[in-house]
Design a protein around this motif. Structure first.
Motif, PDB file in Angstrom:
ATOM      1  N   ASP A 141       0.813  -1.221   0.000  1.00  0.00           N
ATOM      2  CA  ASP A 141       0.000   0.000   0.000  1.00  0.00           C
ATOM      3  C   ASP A 141       0.843   1.267   0.000  1.00  0.00           C
ATOM      4  O   ASP A 141       0.445   2.286  -0.546  1.00  0.00           O
ATOM      5  CB  ASP A 141      -0.949   0.019   1.204  1.00  0.00           C
ATOM      6  N   SER A 142       2.022   1.190   0.586  1.00  0.00           N
ATOM      7  CA  SER A 142       2.920   2.345   0.658  1.00  0.00           C
ATOM      8  C   SER A 142       3.560   2.682  -0.690  1.00  0.00           C
ATOM      9  O   SER A 142       4.190   3.724  -0.834  1.00  0.00           O
ATOM     10  CB  SER A 142       4.041   2.062   1.659  1.00  0.00           C
ATOM     11  N   GLY A 143       3.416   1.768  -1.653  1.00  0.00           N
ATOM     12  CA  GLY A 143       4.073   1.945  -2.944  1.00  0.00           C
ATOM     13  C   GLY A 143       5.417   1.242  -3.010  1.00  0.00           C
ATOM     14  O   GLY A 143       6.009   1.112  -4.084  1.00  0.00           O
ATOM     15  N   GLU A 144       5.923   0.793  -1.861  1.00  0.00           N
ATOM     16  CA  GLU A 144       7.187   0.053  -1.825  1.00  0.00           C
ATOM     17  C   GLU A 144       7.004  -1.299  -2.514  1.00  0.00           C
ATOM     18  O   GLU A 144       5.915  -1.863  -2.507  1.00  0.00           O
ATOM     19  CB  GLU A 144       7.644  -0.170  -0.386  1.00  0.00           C
ATOM     20  N   GLN A 145       8.095  -1.801  -3.088  1.00  0.00           N
ATOM     21  CA  GLN A 145       8.027  -3.039  -3.854  1.00  0.00           C
ATOM     22  C   GLN A 145       9.146  -4.014  -3.486  1.00  0.00           C
ATOM     23  O   GLN A 145      10.228  -3.602  -3.073  1.00  0.00           O
ATOM     24  CB  GLN A 145       8.157  -2.748  -5.351  1.00  0.00           C
ATOM     25  N   ILE A 146       8.830  -5.283  -3.698  1.00  0.00           N
ATOM     26  CA  ILE A 146       9.825  -6.345  -3.714  1.00  0.00           C
ATOM     27  C   ILE A 146       9.787  -6.899  -5.130  1.00  0.00           C
ATOM     28  O   ILE A 146       8.707  -7.184  -5.655  1.00  0.00           O
ATOM     29  CB  ILE A 146       9.487  -7.473  -2.714  1.00  0.00           C
ATOM     30  N   VAL A 147      10.935  -7.033  -5.742  1.00  0.00           N
ATOM     31  CA  VAL A 147      11.014  -7.580  -7.094  1.00  0.00           C
ATOM     32  C   VAL A 147      11.793  -8.896  -7.025  1.00  0.00           C
ATOM     33  O   VAL A 147      12.893  -8.947  -6.469  1.00  0.00           O
ATOM     34  CB  VAL A 147      11.700  -6.594  -8.070  1.00  0.00           C
ATOM     35  N   TRP A 198      16.745 -13.842  -8.095  1.00  0.00           N
ATOM     36  CA  TRP A 198      17.156 -12.607  -7.446  1.00  0.00           C
ATOM     37  C   TRP A 198      15.962 -11.979  -6.757  1.00  0.00           C
ATOM     38  O   TRP A 198      14.846 -11.993  -7.284  1.00  0.00           O
ATOM     39  CB  TRP A 198      17.734 -11.628  -8.459  1.00  0.00           C
ATOM     40  N   LEU A 199      16.195 -11.416  -5.572  1.00  0.00           N
ATOM     41  CA  LEU A 199      15.176 -10.704  -4.814  1.00  0.00           C
ATOM     42  C   LEU A 199      15.762  -9.364  -4.426  1.00  0.00           C
ATOM     43  O   LEU A 199      16.904  -9.301  -3.945  1.00  0.00           O
ATOM     44  CB  LEU A 199      14.802 -11.506  -3.567  1.00  0.00           C
ATOM     45  N   ALA A 200      14.984  -8.306  -4.628  1.00  0.00           N
ATOM     46  CA  ALA A 200      15.478  -6.976  -4.269  1.00  0.00           C
ATOM     47  C   ALA A 200      14.340  -6.110  -3.760  1.00  0.00           C
ATOM     48  O   ALA A 200      13.201  -6.211  -4.220  1.00  0.00           O
ATOM     49  CB  ALA A 200      16.128  -6.298  -5.482  1.00  0.00           C
ATOM     50  N   SER A 201      14.680  -5.283  -2.788  1.00  0.00           N
ATOM     51  CA  SER A 201      13.781  -4.230  -2.320  1.00  0.00           C
ATOM     52  C   SER A 201      14.649  -3.081  -1.837  1.00  0.00           C
ATOM     53  O   SER A 201      15.841  -3.262  -1.563  1.00  0.00           O
ATOM     54  CB  SER A 201      12.855  -4.724  -1.200  1.00  0.00           C
ATOM     55  N   ARG A 202      14.040  -1.938  -1.710  1.00  0.00           N
ATOM     56  CA  ARG A 202      14.791  -0.767  -1.273  1.00  0.00           C
ATOM     57  C   ARG A 202      15.347  -0.967   0.133  1.00  0.00           C
ATOM     58  O   ARG A 202      16.472  -0.569   0.433  1.00  0.00           O
ATOM     59  CB  ARG A 202      13.894   0.475  -1.319  1.00  0.00           C
ATOM     60  N   VAL A 203      14.589  -1.634   0.991  1.00  0.00           N
ATOM     61  CA  VAL A 203      15.024  -1.767   2.386  1.00  0.00           C
ATOM     62  C   VAL A 203      16.013  -2.914   2.611  1.00  0.00           C
ATOM     63  O   VAL A 203      16.834  -2.833   3.520  1.00  0.00           O
ATOM     64  CB  VAL A 203      13.831  -1.919   3.356  1.00  0.00           C
ATOM     65  N   ASP A 238      18.174 -18.396   3.773  1.00  0.00           N
ATOM     66  CA  ASP A 238      17.071 -18.972   3.033  1.00  0.00           C
ATOM     67  C   ASP A 238      16.211 -17.890   2.367  1.00  0.00           C
ATOM     68  O   ASP A 238      15.956 -16.838   2.960  1.00  0.00           O
ATOM     69  CB  ASP A 238      16.215 -19.788   4.016  1.00  0.00           C
ATOM     70  N   PHE A 239      15.746 -18.170   1.144  1.00  0.00           N
ATOM     71  CA  PHE A 239      14.889 -17.258   0.389  1.00  0.00           C
ATOM     72  C   PHE A 239      13.691 -16.797   1.212  1.00  0.00           C
ATOM     73  O   PHE A 239      13.366 -15.613   1.256  1.00  0.00           O
ATOM     74  CB  PHE A 239      14.406 -17.946  -0.895  1.00  0.00           C
ATOM     75  N   TRP A 240      13.008 -17.748   1.853  1.00  0.00           N
ATOM     76  CA  TRP A 240      11.773 -17.428   2.577  1.00  0.00           C
ATOM     77  C   TRP A 240      12.042 -16.517   3.769  1.00  0.00           C
ATOM     78  O   TRP A 240      11.205 -15.672   4.100  1.00  0.00           O
ATOM     79  CB  TRP A 240      11.058 -18.712   2.985  1.00  0.00           C
ATOM     80  N   SER A 241      13.179 -16.649   4.400  1.00  0.00           N
ATOM     81  CA  SER A 241      13.536 -15.763   5.511  1.00  0.00           C
ATOM     82  C   SER A 241      13.727 -14.331   5.022  1.00  0.00           C
ATOM     83  O   SER A 241      13.246 -13.380   5.638  1.00  0.00           O
ATOM     84  CB  SER A 241      14.819 -16.236   6.191  1.00  0.00           C
ATOM     85  N   VAL A 242      14.435 -14.191   3.912  1.00  0.00           N
ATOM     86  CA  VAL A 242      14.676 -12.861   3.350  1.00  0.00           C
ATOM     87  C   VAL A 242      13.364 -12.240   2.883  1.00  0.00           C
ATOM     88  O   VAL A 242      13.078 -11.071   3.169  1.00  0.00           O
ATOM     89  CB  VAL A 242      15.694 -12.922   2.191  1.00  0.00           C
ATOM     90  N   LEU A 243      12.540 -13.018   2.190  1.00  0.00           N
ATOM     91  CA  LEU A 243      11.263 -12.496   1.714  1.00  0.00           C
ATOM     92  C   LEU A 243      10.381 -12.088   2.890  1.00  0.00           C
ATOM     93  O   LEU A 243       9.766 -11.018   2.867  1.00  0.00           O
ATOM     94  CB  LEU A 243      10.547 -13.529   0.843  1.00  0.00           C
ATOM     95  N   GLY A 244      10.329 -12.901   3.935  1.00  0.00           N
ATOM     96  CA  GLY A 244       9.531 -12.564   5.110  1.00  0.00           C
ATOM     97  C   GLY A 244      10.005 -11.291   5.780  1.00  0.00           C
ATOM     98  O   GLY A 244       9.200 -10.441   6.178  1.00  0.00           O
ATOM     99  N   ARG A 245      11.319 -11.139   5.907  1.00  0.00           N
ATOM    100  CA  ARG A 245      11.875  -9.933   6.515  1.00  0.00           C
ATOM    101  C   ARG A 245      11.545  -8.694   5.681  1.00  0.00           C
ATOM    102  O   ARG A 245      11.097  -7.664   6.204  1.00  0.00           O
ATOM    103  CB  ARG A 245      13.390 -10.076   6.683  1.00  0.00           C
ATOM    104  N   ALA A 246      11.723  -8.805   4.371  1.00  0.00           N
ATOM    105  CA  ALA A 246      11.439  -7.669   3.491  1.00  0.00           C
ATOM    106  C   ALA A 246       9.950  -7.315   3.526  1.00  0.00           C
ATOM    107  O   ALA A 246       9.588  -6.132   3.644  1.00  0.00           O
ATOM    108  CB  ALA A 246      11.878  -7.981   2.067  1.00  0.00           C
ATOM    109  N   GLN A 266       9.012  -5.583   6.798  1.00  0.00           N
ATOM    110  CA  GLN A 266       9.471  -4.197   6.853  1.00  0.00           C
ATOM    111  C   GLN A 266       8.609  -3.288   5.971  1.00  0.00           C
ATOM    112  O   GLN A 266       8.291  -2.168   6.358  1.00  0.00           O
ATOM    113  CB  GLN A 266      10.937  -4.098   6.428  1.00  0.00           C
ATOM    114  N   LEU A 267       8.234  -3.775   4.800  1.00  0.00           N
ATOM    115  CA  LEU A 267       7.495  -2.930   3.863  1.00  0.00           C
ATOM    116  C   LEU A 267       6.003  -2.832   4.185  1.00  0.00           C
ATOM    117  O   LEU A 267       5.372  -1.833   3.867  1.00  0.00           O
ATOM    118  CB  LEU A 267       7.682  -3.433   2.432  1.00  0.00           C
TER     119      LEU A 267
END
Length: 102
Positions: free
Chosen positions: A40-46, A57-62, A82-90, A93-94
């Motif tokens: 909703d904030s406009g922030e993204q995970i790609v 590859w996984l990327a986000s501003r934070v 692990d991928f899922w840990s990084v995705l969950g953290r990102a 945060q977002l």
């Protein structure tokens, strides 16, 4: 790993992310090998599939960028995270919510 197996594993990962109830607060949009998750904030995970390097590859501003390779059991980055840990953290945060994946 051969390229066919890599593509099968990477596609399955992206589908699992798309179908995840844990990301119900965000919009997911897939275009080819790229999945964009927008909050909703406009922030993204790609998240994108990099076939030449056999990585996801996984990327986000934070969080910055991460490169995950299949280790035979899970998608891990070069530090073993692990991928899922990084995705969950990102996503946590977002979104401002606690996001965890089973």
């Amino acid at each position: 790993m051969n390229q066919t197996l890599f593509i099968e594993k990477a596609e399955a990962l992206l589908r699992k992310v798309e179908d995840s109830d844990a990301l119900s607060m965000a919009d997911a949009d897939r275009s080819g090998n790229v999945l964009t998750i927008e909050f909703d904030s406009g922030e993204q995970i790609v998240i994108n599939i990099q076939t030449p390097t056999e990585q996801v590859w996984l990327a986000s501003r934070v969080t910055g960028g991460f490169h995950f390779s299949w280790d035979g059991e899970a998608w891990k980055d070069s530090d073993g995270e692990d991928f899922w840990s990084v995705l969950g953290r990102a996503a946590s945060q977002l979104s401002g919510e606690t996001v965890t994946f089973e």
